[in-house]
Each structure stands twice: as structure tokens, then as C-alpha cells.
Design a protein around this motif. Structure first.
Motif, PDB file in Angstrom:
ATOM      1  N   ILE A 106       4.970  79.508  -7.547  1.00  0.00           N
ATOM      2  CA  ILE A 106       6.362  79.954  -7.434  1.00  0.00           C
ATOM      3  C   ILE A 106       6.800  79.439  -6.078  1.00  0.00           C
ATOM      4  O   ILE A 106       6.624  80.083  -5.047  1.00  0.00           O
ATOM      5  N   SER A 107       7.346  78.226  -6.081  1.00  0.00           N
ATOM      6  CA  SER A 107       7.477  77.454  -4.842  1.00  0.00           C
ATOM      7  C   SER A 107       8.911  77.023  -4.581  1.00  0.00           C
ATOM      8  O   SER A 107       9.273  75.862  -4.812  1.00  0.00           O
ATOM      9  N   PRO A 123       5.700  79.491   3.870  1.00  0.00           N
ATOM     10  CA  PRO A 123       5.155  80.849   3.807  1.00  0.00           C
ATOM     11  C   PRO A 123       5.854  81.760   2.808  1.00  0.00           C
ATOM     12  O   PRO A 123       5.298  82.786   2.407  1.00  0.00           O
ATOM     13  N   GLY A 124       7.072  81.407   2.370  1.00  0.00           N
ATOM     14  CA  GLY A 124       7.788  82.258   1.431  1.00  0.00           C
ATOM     15  C   GLY A 124       7.410  82.042  -0.020  1.00  0.00           C
ATOM     16  O   GLY A 124       7.872  82.791  -0.893  1.00  0.00           O
ATOM     17  N   ASP A 125       6.562  81.058  -0.309  1.00  0.00           N
ATOM     18  CA  ASP A 125       6.183  80.773  -1.692  1.00  0.00           C
ATOM     19  C   ASP A 125       5.148  81.775  -2.197  1.00  0.00           C
ATOM     20  O   ASP A 125       4.428  82.412  -1.413  1.00  0.00           O
ATOM     21  N   GLU A 126       5.055  81.878  -3.535  1.00  0.00           N
ATOM     22  CA  GLU A 126       4.134  82.808  -4.171  1.00  0.00           C
ATOM     23  C   GLU A 126       3.355  82.081  -5.265  1.00  0.00           C
ATOM     24  O   GLU A 126       3.616  80.913  -5.563  1.00  0.00           O
ATOM     25  N   GLN A 157       1.094  84.457  -0.544  1.00  0.00           N
ATOM     26  CA  GLN A 157       0.523  83.883   0.671  1.00  0.00           C
ATOM     27  C   GLN A 157       0.957  82.438   0.946  1.00  0.00           C
ATOM     28  O   GLN A 157       0.342  81.750   1.741  1.00  0.00           O
ATOM     29  N   GLY A 158       2.027  82.003   0.283  1.00  0.00           N
ATOM     30  CA  GLY A 158       2.607  80.709   0.617  1.00  0.00           C
ATOM     31  C   GLY A 158       1.946  79.527  -0.071  1.00  0.00           C
ATOM     32  O   GLY A 158       0.942  79.647  -0.769  1.00  0.00           O
ATOM     33  N   THR A 173       8.887  78.841 -11.367  1.00  0.00           N
ATOM     34  CA  THR A 173       9.524  79.119 -10.080  1.00  0.00           C
ATOM     35  C   THR A 173      10.940  79.652 -10.260  1.00  0.00           C
ATOM     36  O   THR A 173      11.359  80.573  -9.543  1.00  0.00           O
ATOM     37  N   MET A 174      11.683  79.111 -11.202  1.00  0.00           N
ATOM     38  CA  MET A 174      13.101  79.431 -11.356  1.00  0.00           C
ATOM     39  C   MET A 174      13.391  80.467 -12.442  1.00  0.00           C
ATOM     40  O   MET A 174      14.554  80.777 -12.710  1.00  0.00           O
ATOM     41  N   SER A 175      12.361  81.026 -13.064  1.00  0.00           N
ATOM     42  CA  SER A 175      12.562  81.817 -14.275  1.00  0.00           C
ATOM     43  C   SER A 175      13.361  83.100 -14.056  1.00  0.00           C
ATOM     44  O   SER A 175      14.338  83.363 -14.773  1.00  0.00           O
TER      45      SER A 175
END
Length: 430
Positions: free
Chosen positions: A47-48, A193-196, A135-136, A386-388
Motif C-alpha cells: 500500500i504505497s 515511511p507513510g506506506d503500508e 512500517q513503510g 493501494t488505491m482501493s
């Protein structure tokens, strides 16, 4: 309103959730026996938002020529002539300019950032679990030229206020200790860092069960063969001899969306971009990734999903061919064993492929059509997961006539009509 959603991948199910939350009577229809059994089944797990970028980029045409002669190419094009493929590639090439890239990436980051925020709210509201981690993402560069090329992405990240860190090899290993043996080959890194991360299949099934408990109806093993119209409205979806009526219809069929709407005069510029993945159990925790590592050289993402590693990526332009090519598996194996040697045994992996619905500009198509009750939520390419959540929330707000959480005016099918009127030039205004 009574709403029918055509497609039960992660886009269709998130759309159903948010429409149900908005008070609508929702039915989801799919040819499969359950949710997320096609493209949403085995994706890379990222999820980037920060890594959201179009494949159409400056330099890609030359890179594509070079990749044709590489054993482990991130992009493979079947050169057999095909009108749909040639037309789509032509539109994609028009977007391979610096100006178009900046606009398209900004659009994609806008949706993806909003989607991540919607997912966080959904997680807090429902307590849903799907092997999630927050954790990015770490993009690893093997070549100094890749570090230099990242400047255009960093400029967009800065402009959109997306947090990031530029790292040297030591910094990369500090965040991902499993890269220690690979450290001498690291030229640098870009951390978001904001990615999951998380398992899209688990998420879609869990959310589907929650939606069902709240009254959403799911119809499985139902093949939609067409849409019936009266004037500017859709009056029914046909499933063989059966007519399924509703007040509104949402097309979320991914790569197959163009086939359904083309008879209506809607020519969606969506092409199936085939991707591959491996899912393999972890043998050595100390050598495994902590979150997601993107191998920029091969465009491969290596993601931690609980006690498994998901290795996903690559792009194959080969129509609707679903054959598992052992050469693509070899590339995934190489990326995994290079970066995280000893973390697992690739021989134990589940090898999978899926068709990502890619638009020429990389941005999905979300919004209305010329038919007053027909909507699109498709064309998410490699970033459907990512966009769902954001895409589902957007379409629910659009259908409900509510103000959307982000600007959605440039996300619909109309942008392609505008390009056609402007002489097939890519839209350069957000």
C-alpha cells in the motif's frame, strides 16, 4: 438507491462497503465463486502512496528497447501485432514526457494518499486484520544512475507533501537488516515511511464478510453478458437470459471492463498488464524483510505478509494470456535471493499471475459516464490495492451526490474525450 456493482475484486468490494455505509441497497455480481480470486488474489502486498507512479515516464521508450535484450527484464512486450495493443502503446508513449509524468504522478499520489487515509479510518472503525504492517516502503537502487533518476519522483513527493528519506547503503540496512549481505551492492535508497503493507486477498474477503453482515448481497458464479439501455440510462445487466435491474450500475471489472462498455460507445483505454508473484514461507526471520523492499532494477517488490514473503511485480504486455512463464519466475527468484538470501526457499513458493487493468497515463478511471446511472471504478493498474479504499469511498460519494474527499474532476473517463478533442495529446492540467 438499489445499486449493482459488477466485479468483486478489492475495488468492487470496497465500493460495496462504502455504498452500503451511505445507505444504499447493494448487490455485487461476479463470475467467480468468491471475492478477490483474480487480480486481487496474489498482488505484491504494497500500500504505497509514495511509490505511486505511472509506467509512462521520460526515458521509458529507450529503457524498453534495452530491456528487450535483458534476461531479467522488468517489462516484456509480445511483438505480435494487435490493434488494441498498438493503440494503447501509442497513447502510453504520448504520456512519456516530463510534463505529463508530473501531472499523472501527482494525480496518482493524490488518490493513493487519500486511499491510505481511508484505509486507516476503516481499520480503526472495524478492527479488520489482513497481515497489515505500517512500517513503510524502501526503494533500493543498485546503480548510481537510479539514484539520480529518482530526483523527478522526489520533486513530486515534495510538491505533494509526501514524507520521504534519501538513504545511503548503511541507512537502507538500518531499516531492513535482512539486506546486510547485499549492502555492498546498494547504491542508495528512498524510504517512504507513510506506506503500508498487507494481504489484499485476506482484506477483501474480510471486508466482504463485514459488508454481507450489513446487508450487501453477493451473487457468485454469475457471468454478466451485457448492459441494456433506454435513452441515457442503463435499465438492466444481462446474465444469460436473466435481467438484473437497479437504479445505478458500477463497472469494476478490471481488465475486462472495456468489453462490457464498448457496445455502449465507451472505449476505455485499458490494457491488461500481466504481473507475477511468488508467495513463500519464511525460514529465517533475521534474513527476511521487515516491510516492503522495492528492487528498482527489476521493478520487483518483496513484502512481509505475516509468516510469508510475497515477491511481486514485472510487467508483461501479452494480451489476456494467463500462462505462467518460468522465465518470469526466474526474475522474481533472482531479486529475492539477491536481496534476502537465506530468508526462505524459493522452491516452496506458490507461483501466480494476474492481469492489472492499466490506463495509458497510469491513473484509474473513477466517475460518471454519458449514461446517467452508469459509473466506472476501474483501470487501477498495479495500484488497485493501494488505491482501493479511497476509490471505493470516491465512487460512493459520487453516486450519492456528495462532496468528494479529494478533487475527482480529472479522474473520470471525460479526460480521454478531452484528449481526443485536443488531437490525442495527453492532458497536462490537473
Amino acid at each position: 438507491m438499489k445499486i449493482v456493482i459488477l466485479g468483486s475484486g478489492v475495488i468492487g468490494v470496497t465500493s460495496a462497503w462504502y455504498l452500503n455505509q451511505a445507505g444504499h441497497e447493494v448487490t455485487v455480481i461476479d463470475r467467480e465463486a468468491g471475492p478477490a480470486l483474480e487480480t486481487s488474489f496474489g498482488n505484491a502486498g504494497e500500500i504505497s502512496p509514495g511509490y505511486s507512479a505511472p509506467w509512462a515516464a521520460p526515458g521509458i521508450p529507450m529503457k524498453a528497447l534495452k530491456w528487450m535484450f535483458m534476461r531479467h527484464a522488468p517489462l516484456v512486450i509480445n511483438l505480435r501485432p494487435d490493434a488494441h495493443k498498438v493503440g494503447w502503446l501509442g497513447k502510453m508513449l504520448l504520456n512519456c514526457t516530463s510534463a505529463a509524468y508530473a501531472v499523472n504522478k501527482s494525480r496518482m499520489v493524490r488518490i493513493a494518499e487519500y486511499s491510505r487515509d481511508c484505509l486507516r479510518d476503516l481499520r480503526a472503525e472495524t478492527g479488520i486484520h489482513y497481515d497489515e504492517r505500517t512500517q513503510g516502503t524502501l526503494q533500493v537502487f543498485r546503480d548510481p544512475h537510479q539514484v539520480e533518476s529518482a530526483a523527478k519522483d522526489i520533486a513530486v513527493l515534495k510538491a505533494d507533501g509526501v514524507p520521504f528519506e534519501v538513504l545511503d547503503a548503511d541507512g537502507c540496512v538500518a531499516y531492513e537488516p535482512g539486506l546486510k549481505k547485499f549492502k555492498p551492492q546498494i547504491a542508495g535508497g528512498l524510504r517512504l515511511p507513510g506506506d503500508e503493507t498487507g494481504d489484499c486477498f485476506k482484506f477483501t474477503n474480510a471486508l466482504g464478510e463485514m459488508a454481507k453482515a450489513k446487508g450487501v448481497t453477493f451473487r457468485w458464479n454469475t457471468e454478466i453478458t451485457g448492459l441494456e439501455t433506454e435513452g441515457d440510462r442503463i435499465v438492466a445487466a444481462r446474465a444469460g437470459a436473466e435481467r438484473i435491474t437497479a437504479d445505478a450500475f458500477i463497472v469494476a471489472f478490471g481488465s475486462y471492463s472495456p468489453f462490457l462498455v464498448r457496445p455502449l460507445g465507451i472505449n476505455l483505454p485499458i490494457y491488461p498488464l500481466k504481473g507475477y508473484s511468488l508467495t513463500v514461507p519464511i525460514r529465517d526471520e533475521a534474513r527476511a524483510p521487515v516491510s516492503t523492499v522495492m528492487d528498482e532494477t527489476y521493478k520487483v517488490a518483496i513484502t512481509r505478509l505475516g509468516d510469508r514473503i510475497r515477491v511481486g511485480g514485472l510487467a508483461e504486455i501479452n494480451g489476456f494470456n494467463m500462462a505462467l512463464d518460468p522465465r518470469r519466475r526466474a526474475t522474481l527468484d533472482k531479486s529475492l535471493t539477491d536481496l534476502f538470501e537465506g530468508a526462505c526457499d524459493p522452491a516452496e513458493a506458490l507461483f501466480w499471475c494476474g492481469l492489472r487493468p492499466m490506463t495509458p497515463d497510469g491513473t484509474p478511471i473513477i466517475g460518471r459516464t454519458r449514461f446517467s446511472n452508469l459509473y466506472l471504478n476501474t483501470g487501477h493498474g498495479t495500484l488497485g490495492w493501494t488505491m482501493s479504499a479511497g476509490s471505493g469511498r470516491l465512487i460512493a460519494d459520487i453516486v450519492s451526490g456528495r462532496k468528494t474527499g479529494i478533487d475527482a474532476t480529472d479522474l473520470g473517463y471525460d479526460r480521454y474525450l478531452s484528449e481526443r478533442q485536443a488531437g490525442h495529446r495527453p492532458a497536462l492540467a490537473a
